[in-house]
Scaffold this motif. Structure first.
Motif, PDB file in Angstrom:
ATOM      1  N   LYS A  21      -1.538  -3.435   4.993  1.00 17.35           N
ATOM      2  CA  LYS A  21      -2.603  -2.895   5.837  1.00 17.35           C
ATOM      3  C   LYS A  21      -2.001  -2.504   7.187  1.00 17.35           C
ATOM      4  CE  LYS A  21      -6.033  -6.035   3.787  1.00 17.35           C
ATOM      5  NZ  LYS A  21      -5.195  -7.095   3.188  1.00 17.35           N
TER       6      LYS A  21
ATOM      7  N   HIS B 281       0.298   4.599  -3.407  1.00 17.29           N
ATOM      8  CA  HIS B 281      -1.142   4.390  -3.545  1.00 17.29           C
ATOM      9  C   HIS B 281      -1.713   4.132  -2.151  1.00 17.29           C
ATOM     10  CE1 HIS B 281      -0.827   4.163  -7.934  1.00 17.29           C
ATOM     11  NE2 HIS B 281       0.280   3.483  -7.720  1.00 17.29           N
TER      12      HIS B 281
ATOM     13  N   VAL C  73      -5.162   4.107   0.545  1.00 14.26           N
ATOM     14  CA  VAL C  73      -6.548   4.216   0.979  1.00 14.26           C
ATOM     15  C   VAL C  73      -6.510   4.444   2.483  1.00 14.26           C
ATOM     16  CG1 VAL C  73      -8.769   3.056   1.264  1.00 14.26           C
ATOM     17  CG2 VAL C  73      -7.458   2.738  -0.857  1.00 14.26           C
TER      18      VAL C  73
ATOM     19  N   ARG D  85      -9.298  -3.991  -4.736  1.00 12.50           N
ATOM     20  CA  ARG D  85      -7.894  -3.641  -4.917  1.00 12.50           C
ATOM     21  C   ARG D  85      -7.704  -2.177  -4.550  1.00 12.50           C
ATOM     22  NH1 ARG D  85      -9.901  -8.082  -8.199  1.00 12.50           N
ATOM     23  NH2 ARG D  85      -8.112  -9.392  -8.740  1.00 12.50           N
ATOM     24  N   VAL D  86      -6.516  -1.844  -4.103  1.00 10.52           N
ATOM     25  CA  VAL D  86      -6.256  -0.474  -3.671  1.00 10.52           C
ATOM     26  C   VAL D  86      -6.392   0.503  -4.835  1.00 10.52           C
ATOM     27  CG1 VAL D  86      -4.452   1.090  -2.814  1.00 10.52           C
ATOM     28  CG2 VAL D  86      -4.824  -1.122  -1.698  1.00 10.52           C
ATOM     29  N   ARG D  87      -5.889   0.127  -6.008  1.00 13.87           N
ATOM     30  CA  ARG D  87      -5.760   1.082  -7.114  1.00 13.87           C
ATOM     31  C   ARG D  87      -6.978   1.152  -8.030  1.00 13.87           C
ATOM     32  NH1 ARG D  87       0.466   0.251  -9.271  1.00 13.87           N
ATOM     33  NH2 ARG D  87       1.311  -0.603  -7.328  1.00 13.87           N
TER      34      ARG D  87
ATOM     35  N   TYR E  43     -15.812   2.147  -3.791  1.00 12.93           N
ATOM     36  CA  TYR E  43     -15.070   3.404  -3.714  1.00 12.93           C
ATOM     37  C   TYR E  43     -15.918   4.573  -4.209  1.00 12.93           C
ATOM     38  CZ  TYR E  43     -10.762   0.670  -2.956  1.00 12.93           C
ATOM     39  OH  TYR E  43      -9.798  -0.167  -2.464  1.00 12.93           O
TER      40      TYR E  43
ATOM     41  N   LEU F 147     -10.114  -7.495   0.589  1.00 14.85           N
ATOM     42  CA  LEU F 147      -9.140  -6.625  -0.064  1.00 14.85           C
ATOM     43  C   LEU F 147      -7.814  -7.341  -0.266  1.00 14.85           C
ATOM     44  CD1 LEU F 147      -8.715  -2.876   0.431  1.00 14.85           C
ATOM     45  CD2 LEU F 147      -6.660  -4.292   0.450  1.00 14.85           C
TER      46      LEU F 147
ATOM     47  N   ASP G 236      -4.027  -6.569  -1.344  1.00 14.31           N
ATOM     48  CA  ASP G 236      -3.111  -5.451  -1.477  1.00 14.31           C
ATOM     49  C   ASP G 236      -1.704  -5.959  -1.734  1.00 14.31           C
ATOM     50  OD1 ASP G 236      -3.595  -6.441   1.219  1.00 14.31           O
ATOM     51  OD2 ASP G 236      -1.995  -5.085   1.831  1.00 14.31           O
TER      52      ASP G 236
ATOM     53  N   GLU H   3       1.335  -0.873  -1.938  1.00  6.44           N
ATOM     54  CA  GLU H   3       0.017  -0.278  -1.730  1.00  6.44           C
ATOM     55  C   GLU H   3      -0.271  -0.235  -0.232  1.00  6.44           C
ATOM     56  OE1 GLU H   3      -2.085  -2.035  -5.778  1.00  6.44           O
ATOM     57  OE2 GLU H   3      -2.077  -3.242  -3.943  1.00  6.44           O
ATOM     58  N   TYR H   4      -0.985   0.788   0.200  1.00  2.00           N
ATOM     59  CA  TYR H   4      -1.180   1.001   1.635  1.00  2.00           C
ATOM     60  C   TYR H   4      -2.655   1.227   1.952  1.00  2.00           C
ATOM     61  CZ  TYR H   4       3.871   1.741   1.761  1.00  2.00           C
ATOM     62  OH  TYR H   4       5.236   1.590   1.647  1.00  2.00           O
ATOM     63  N   VAL H   5      -3.118   0.531   2.977  1.00  2.00           N
ATOM     64  CA  VAL H   5      -4.411   0.809   3.585  1.00  2.00           C
ATOM     65  C   VAL H   5      -4.116   1.192   5.028  1.00  2.00           C
ATOM     66  CG1 VAL H   5      -6.685  -0.075   4.191  1.00  2.00           C
ATOM     67  CG2 VAL H   5      -5.566  -0.857   2.086  1.00  2.00           C
TER      68      VAL H   5
END
Length: 331
Positions: free
Chosen positions: A2, A30, A32, A97-99, A105, A151, A153, A157-159
Motif C-alpha cells: 500500500k 496488479h 488498485v 484482495r487486490v486481484r 469492486y 485489505l 495485499d 500487488e499494489y494499492v
C-alpha cells in the motif's frame, strides 16, 4: 503493498502518482488505484476524458454496501450501521484482495486500460456544493480507510492512493495504513512545510516516509531540498516534455517517458518494496485498533449508540496467511 502520495496542493503529487501507476501497469503488475483527493484529478491524469472521470462511481455513495459486505458474519459487529471508518476486521469479516472480484469492486471500481496494461481505479467522489455545511471530506475518505483496514495485499500487488493535499489524512488513522508514503515537495519553503508536519505527526507510528523532489531545475534546487529534508530525500524529478504533453491531453506512449524519470519511478518502486519487506502485521493491526478506540471514544459511540470497543477481536491479526487457499471467507 500500500502506497500513498501526499503533498502540498500544486506540488504535482497527482501527476507523479499517475506516472507511478503507469510504470507499474507497464510491468503487468496488479494495481488498485484510489483517488482520495478532495479535487478528483487522478482519472484524467490516467487518460480518462472529463466525462469518463466524472462518471466514476463515488465510494462514499456506496458506503452502506461496503460496510455490509465487509461485516460478513463477524459476530462482534451487531449491524453494518454500527461500523465506522476505523472498524477493524475480526473472525467472520470479509477481507478484500487486490486481484479478486467482489461486490465492492463491482460497485466502486472501473478498469482503466493504459498503454501497456490495465488497472482498477476507485474514487472517493468529489466534495460537492450539497455537502457544504452538512458534511466534511473526511466522511467521504472514510470509505477508503475502511477498505484499507480490510485489505490483505501481497508483495507483488499494489494499492496506490492519491491523498488529499496537506496534512488532512492525520484527521484519522489512515496515514498508518501504508507501507510507504511518498511526499512530493517542490524546492520552496512552502513546498517542504507539509513535509515537516508529516514528519512530526508520523514520528510515533513508524510511518515510512520518503520525499520526492518535483519541479527541480538545477543543483541549487537539489541542494535546497537536501538541506531541508536530509536523508528523507529519495529522488528528484525535473521538467518532462512527456508530462507536458499528457497535461494537454496528448500523451505519447508511456515507454517514451524520459529515461531519467523512468529511473526515478524504478527508485520509488524499489523503496516501496523494501518498506513492505519490513511490514509488521501485528503492529499494523494494533495501530488499527488504537485509532478505532480513539474514534469510538471521541464520536463513534455517540453517533452509533453502540460500544464500538466491543467490535475489536483481540485474537485477530491481519496478515498474509489469510491469503492462503485454506483461509475461510464467509459466503
Amino acid at each position: 503493498m500500500k502506497i500513498a502520495f501526499v503533498g502540498k496542493g500544486g506540488s504535482g503529487k497527482t501527476t507523479l502518482s499517475s506516472l507511478f501507476i503507469r510504470h507499474l501497469a507497464a510491468q503487468r503488475a496488479h494495481v488498485v488505484a484510489v483517488d482520495a483527493d478532495i479535487n478528483q484529478h487522478l482519472g484524467t491524469a490516467l487518460g480518462l476524458d472529463e466525462d469518463e472521470a466524472a462518471a466514476l462511481p463515488a465510494m462514499g455513495a456506496h458506503l452502506p454496501l461496503i460496510k455490509d459486505y465487509l461485516r460478513g458474519t463477524n459476530p462482534r459487529i451487531a449491524s453494518a450501521e454500527t461500523m465506522i471508518k476505523t472498524t477493524p476486521p475480526g473472525e467472520g469479516s470479509r477481507l478484500l484482495r487486490v486481484r479478486e472480484d467482489n461486490p465492492v469492486y463491482d460497485a466502486c471500481a472501473r478498469t482503466v486500460r493504459l498503454d501497456d496494461g490495465e488497472i482498477r481505479l476507485m474514487a472517493t467522489g468529489p466534495f460537492t456544493e450539497s455537502d457544504l455545511g452538512v458534511a466534511c471530506y473526511h466522511s467521504k475518505v472514510g470509505a477508503v480507510e475502511l477498505c484499507l483496514n480490510h485489505l490483505v495485499d501481497g508483495p507483488d500487488e499494489y494499492v496506490v492512493v492519491d491523498m488529499t493535499a496537506g496534512s488532512d489524512s492525520f484527521a484519522s488513522g489512515m496515514f498508518t495504513r501504508f507501507d510507504m508514503t511518498f511526499l512530493v515537495a517542490e524546492p520552496t519553503r512552502k513546498g517542504v512545510s507539509v513535509y515537516r508536519q508529516y514528519k512530526e505527526y508520523a514520528r510515533d507510528f513508524g510511518v515510512s516516509l520518503k520525499v520526492v523532489g518535483n519541479k527541480v531545475q538545477g543543483e541549487d534546487d537539489l541542494e535546497f531540498l537536501r538541506e531541508q529534508v536530509g536523508e528523507d530525500l529519495l529522488v528528484a524529478v525535473g521538467h518532462s516534455d512527456w508530462v507536458r504533453a499528457m497535461e494537454k491531453g496528448r500523451p505519447p506512449r508511456f515507454g517514451l517517458l524520459e529515461e531519467s524519470n523512468l529511473a526515478a519511478l524504478r527508485t520509488l518502486q524499489d523503496a516501496a518494496g523494501a518498506s513492505y519487506g519490513r511490514r509488521d502485521w501485528e503492529r499494523y493491526t494494533q495501530q488499527m485498533v488504537h485509532f478505532h478506540l480513539k474514534n469510538a471514544e471521541s464520536w463513534g459511540n455517540a453517533k452509533t449508540g453502540a460500544d464500538l470497543a466491543a467490535q475489536i477481536d483481540p485474537a485477530f491479526v491481519l496478515g498474509e496467511r489469510r491469503l492462503e487457499a485454506g483461509a475461510p471467507q464467509p459466503a
